[in-house]
Structures are given as C-alpha cells and as structure tokens.
Design a protein around this motif. Structure first.
Motif: not given
Length: 194
Positions: A53-55, A91-94, A133-137
């Motif tokens: 879902a985040e992707q 979603i990429p990692q930092h 940040v790393q969280f997704v809306r």
C-alpha cells in the motif's frame, strides 16, 4: 487553516485529515519515525520494509508529480530531476538516493523523525546533510499530507539537492546567514522551498 482532507478536494482543518485520525496509520508512522530517536547526523538510516500500500502511494504521487513537473517546471528543475536518483517504481531507502547525491553535490540524507528545529536543520545542511523522514503519507489523500513525508523529502527535495545551482549550491551561505540572525529570525530563512 483549511486543507484537503479527501480526494474529491473537500477542505477542512488539518486535524480532520485521515493521516491524523487513522489509528493503524499512526501506529505505523510512529514505528518508522521512532528509529530517529538518538540518531546522529550522518549515521546511516535504518532500512524500512515498505508495504505494498505504501509502495502504491509512492507510485501514484510520483507519476502525478512527474507529469506536473514536465508541464510546469523550469528547465533547471527538469535537468536536476534527470540527475536525481529518485526511482518511480519503488520507495527508495535513504542510502539509495544519498549515495548518488553525495557524488553529484556532496549532499546526503540523514534521518529525521519529523520536523527538525532550525538550528539543527541548518547546521546539518552546512555539513552536507538534509534531514529526511522515512514514513509515507496516508493513502486516502495521496496528493496532500499535513506534514512532510518521504515523498516530500526525497522526491521533492532530492531533486533540488541533485543540482549544484539549487539548494545544494547555496545552502552553506544560507546557513551562515541564518546563524548570524537571532534564533527567532532564523525561522524566517526558508531553505526548504527554493
């Protein structure tokens, strides 16, 4: 202040945005953000395993932003976008984005759990680190979030950090100027939206 709270464009207070009232989302957001406690600037960000879902939210927003930028952005922003290592499909990692940014402009991402105070934010930028940040809306209103998320930080700021003539090129000067101001005046130096 009224903000979008639904995909149909309905406006209301930010407190009514689904991202601020969904208990499952808030639990996930807190779990991801908690890794920023005690994190030292420049230390590697922990890996996040994103849900499908985040992707999906990432892909939806990325495509809409890409299309809007293609139509409305200036040539310098489009050139920076071509250089920025921001993938469309996941979603990429930092570290994935930061490694290329470091080679392009000397910038990298450093972990944040949310909004960072001006002194820490500007001081880190002077040393080549951008708090992200790393969280997704929340997926219910993918084109708006009442707080910065990884899409905002990595897809939005990552593009500008890839350009030596944008934020990456002027941030040390902004930092020095902000430090010479009183702390309250430093809040008026907006380095996040060039």
């Amino acid at each position: 202040m009224r903000t979008p709270i639904a995909t149909d464009g309905r406006l209301d207070t930010a407190a009514k945005h689904p991202g601020l009232s969904d208990p499952q989302y808030l639990l996930r957001r807190r779990a991801i953000a908690s890794s920023a406690r005690g994190h030292r600037v420049g230390d590697p960000s922990p890996r996040v395993e994103y849900t499908e879902a985040e992707q999906r939210t990432w892909r939806t927003v990325h495509q809409r932003l890409w299309d809007a930028q293609h139509e409305h952005a200036c040539r310098a922003a489009l050139n920076a976008r071509e250089q920025a290592p921001v993938p469309a499909e996941h979603i990429p990692q930092h570290a994935e984005v930061g490694l290329r940014l470091r080679r392009l402009t000397g910038f990298d991402f450093t972990l944040a759990g949310g909004v960072v105070g001006n002194k820490r934010f500007l001081g880190s930028m002077a040393h080549g680190y951008f708090h992200a940040v790393q969280f997704v809306r929340h997926p219910a209103v993918p084109m708006f979030t009442p707080e910065p998320d990884i899409i905002h930080d990595v897809s939005g700021h990552g593009i500008h950090l890839a350009s030596p003539t944008s934020v990456a090129g002027i941030s040390p000067r902004l930092q020095r100027a902000a430090w010479s101001c009183r702390a309250s005046a430093a809040a008026d130096v907006d380095v996040t939206h060039p």
